[in-house]
Scaffold this motif. Structure first.
Motif, PDB file in Angstrom:
ATOM      1  N   ARG A  25       2.079  16.563   8.107  1.00 49.13           N
ATOM      2  CA  ARG A  25       3.245  16.987   7.892  1.00 49.13           C
ATOM      3  C   ARG A  25       4.569  16.066   7.588  1.00 49.13           C
ATOM      4  NH1 ARG A  25       3.268  21.254  10.697  1.00 49.13           N
ATOM      5  NH2 ARG A  25       3.961  20.234  12.606  1.00 49.13           N
ATOM      6  N   LYS A  26       4.542  15.065   8.633  1.00 49.12           N
ATOM      7  CA  LYS A  26       5.444  14.028   8.464  1.00 49.12           C
ATOM      8  C   LYS A  26       4.931  12.825   7.334  1.00 49.12           C
ATOM      9  CE  LYS A  26       6.907  12.800  12.889  1.00 49.12           C
ATOM     10  NZ  LYS A  26       8.342  12.940  12.423  1.00 49.12           N
ATOM     11  N   ILE A  27       3.855  12.764   6.998  1.00 48.39           N
ATOM     12  CA  ILE A  27       3.423  11.951   5.813  1.00 48.39           C
ATOM     13  C   ILE A  27       4.164  12.741   4.636  1.00 48.39           C
ATOM     14  CG2 ILE A  27       1.794  11.220   4.334  1.00 48.39           C
ATOM     15  CD1 ILE A  27      -0.070  11.019   6.863  1.00 48.39           C
ATOM     16  N   GLN A  28       3.843  13.960   4.464  1.00 45.09           N
ATOM     17  CA  GLN A  28       4.421  14.873   3.250  1.00 45.09           C
ATOM     18  C   GLN A  28       5.960  14.427   3.233  1.00 45.09           C
ATOM     19  OE1 GLN A  28       3.234  18.717   3.058  1.00 45.09           O
ATOM     20  NE2 GLN A  28       3.157  18.835   0.988  1.00 45.09           N
ATOM     21  N   ASP A  29       6.689  14.822   4.298  1.00 47.14           N
ATOM     22  CA  ASP A  29       7.986  14.739   4.233  1.00 47.14           C
ATOM     23  C   ASP A  29       8.514  13.188   4.238  1.00 47.14           C
ATOM     24  OD1 ASP A  29       8.342  13.821   6.887  1.00 47.14           O
ATOM     25  OD2 ASP A  29       8.938  15.864   7.683  1.00 47.14           O
ATOM     26  N   GLY A  30       7.916  12.100   4.409  1.00 46.40           N
ATOM     27  CA  GLY A  30       8.222  10.851   4.157  1.00 46.40           C
ATOM     28  C   GLY A  30       8.665  10.378   5.333  1.00 46.40           C
ATOM     29  N   SER A  31       8.383  10.741   6.672  1.00 45.21           N
ATOM     30  CA  SER A  31       8.911  10.123   7.967  1.00 45.21           C
ATOM     31  C   SER A  31       7.721   9.810   8.644  1.00 45.21           C
ATOM     32  CB  SER A  31       9.502  11.261   8.985  1.00 45.21           C
ATOM     33  OG  SER A  31       8.559  12.431   9.027  1.00 45.21           O
ATOM     34  N   SER A  61      11.605   5.276   7.742  1.00 42.45           N
ATOM     35  CA  SER A  61      11.344   5.806   6.533  1.00 42.45           C
ATOM     36  C   SER A  61      10.371   4.999   5.565  1.00 42.45           C
ATOM     37  CB  SER A  61      12.604   6.145   5.942  1.00 42.45           C
ATOM     38  OG  SER A  61      13.353   5.017   5.439  1.00 42.45           O
ATOM     39  N   ALA A  62       9.779   5.657   4.472  1.00 37.55           N
ATOM     40  CA  ALA A  62       9.093   4.803   3.575  1.00 37.55           C
ATOM     41  C   ALA A  62      10.175   3.793   2.996  1.00 37.55           C
ATOM     42  CB  ALA A  62       8.325   5.842   2.561  1.00 37.55           C
ATOM     43  N   ALA A  63      11.166   4.052   2.780  1.00 42.20           N
ATOM     44  CA  ALA A  63      12.085   3.067   2.020  1.00 42.20           C
ATOM     45  C   ALA A  63      12.429   1.718   3.128  1.00 42.20           C
ATOM     46  CB  ALA A  63      13.462   3.641   1.685  1.00 42.20           C
ATOM     47  N   SER A  64      12.403   2.197   4.159  1.00 42.55           N
ATOM     48  CA  SER A  64      12.317   0.831   5.308  1.00 42.55           C
ATOM     49  C   SER A  64      11.184  -0.011   5.164  1.00 42.55           C
ATOM     50  CB  SER A  64      12.558   1.367   6.666  1.00 42.55           C
ATOM     51  OG  SER A  64      11.300   2.065   7.324  1.00 42.55           O
ATOM     52  N   MET A  65      10.205   0.363   4.804  1.00 47.60           N
ATOM     53  CA  MET A  65       9.189  -0.681   4.473  1.00 47.60           C
ATOM     54  C   MET A  65       8.986  -1.341   3.386  1.00 47.60           C
ATOM     55  SD  MET A  65       7.709  -0.362   7.538  1.00 47.60           S
ATOM     56  CE  MET A  65       6.178  -1.532   7.189  1.00 47.60           C
ATOM     57  N   GLN A  66       9.881  -1.114   2.388  1.00 47.87           N
ATOM     58  CA  GLN A  66      10.165  -1.824   0.893  1.00 47.87           C
ATOM     59  C   GLN A  66      10.690  -3.026   1.252  1.00 47.87           C
ATOM     60  OE1 GLN A  66       8.505  -0.818  -1.666  1.00 47.87           O
ATOM     61  NE2 GLN A  66       7.846   0.782  -0.270  1.00 47.87           N
ATOM     62  N   SER A  67       9.975  -4.088   0.967  1.00 45.25           N
ATOM     63  CA  SER A  67      10.425  -5.695   0.975  1.00 45.25           C
ATOM     64  C   SER A  67       9.925  -6.204  -0.028  1.00 45.25           C
ATOM     65  CB  SER A  67      10.174  -6.194   2.470  1.00 45.25           C
ATOM     66  OG  SER A  67       9.077  -6.479   2.710  1.00 45.25           O
ATOM     67  N   PRO A  68      10.108  -7.417  -0.478  1.00 41.71           N
ATOM     68  CA  PRO A  68       9.501  -8.227  -1.615  1.00 41.71           C
ATOM     69  C   PRO A  68       8.145  -8.579  -1.009  1.00 41.71           C
ATOM     70  CG  PRO A  68      11.558  -9.120  -1.232  1.00 41.71           C
ATOM     71  CD  PRO A  68      11.621  -8.142   0.027  1.00 41.71           C
ATOM     72  N   GLU A  69       7.770  -8.542   0.221  1.00 43.68           N
ATOM     73  CA  GLU A  69       6.447  -9.066   0.600  1.00 43.68           C
ATOM     74  C   GLU A  69       5.454  -7.915   0.772  1.00 43.68           C
ATOM     75  OE1 GLU A  69       7.072  -9.394   5.394  1.00 43.68           O
ATOM     76  OE2 GLU A  69       7.543 -10.955   4.117  1.00 43.68           O
ATOM     77  N   ASN A  70       6.107  -6.786   0.616  1.00 41.60           N
ATOM     78  CA  ASN A  70       5.289  -5.514   0.853  1.00 41.60           C
ATOM     79  C   ASN A  70       5.125  -5.056  -0.714  1.00 41.60           C
ATOM     80  OD1 ASN A  70       5.088  -5.575   3.238  1.00 41.60           O
ATOM     81  ND2 ASN A  70       6.695  -4.109   3.956  1.00 41.60           N
ATOM     82  N   GLN A  71       5.437  -5.358  -1.747  1.00 36.95           N
ATOM     83  CA  GLN A  71       5.519  -4.780  -2.928  1.00 36.95           C
ATOM     84  C   GLN A  71       4.240  -5.360  -3.580  1.00 36.95           C
ATOM     85  OE1 GLN A  71       9.301  -4.801  -4.747  1.00 36.95           O
ATOM     86  NE2 GLN A  71      10.098  -3.345  -3.166  1.00 36.95           N
TER      87      GLN A  71
END
Length: 71
Positions: A25-31, A61-71
């Motif tokens: 459920r947390k995966i589905q809601d992005g947490s 949040s999924a957005a918190s994991m977005q960085s140039p090295e993770n993309q």
């Protein structure tokens, strides 16, 4: 460069103390971080991403994991 190992579902549930239903459920809601497909019938979570969630589960949040090295 160190490789990031993958953690299977049973270990993720143990480390997070979440139930399977709550985890998905947390995966589905992005947490919670989504799993990575490893093969046709296997998936896992990167250990570094799981540790990042464990360090701050309330604000992850999924957005918190977005960085140039993770993309």
């Amino acid at each position: 460069m160190a490789t990031d190992s993958f953690i299977r579902l049973a270990e993720v549930l143990k480390r997070t103390s979440l139930s399977r239903a709550t985890l998905y459920r947390k995966i589905q809601d992005g947490s919670f971080p989504a799993q990575t497909k490893l093969s046709t019938r296997r998936c896992g979570w990167k250990e570094s991403v799981l540790q990042n969630w464990c360090d701050n589960p309330m604000n992850w949040s999924a957005a918190s994991m977005q960085s140039p090295e993770n993309q």
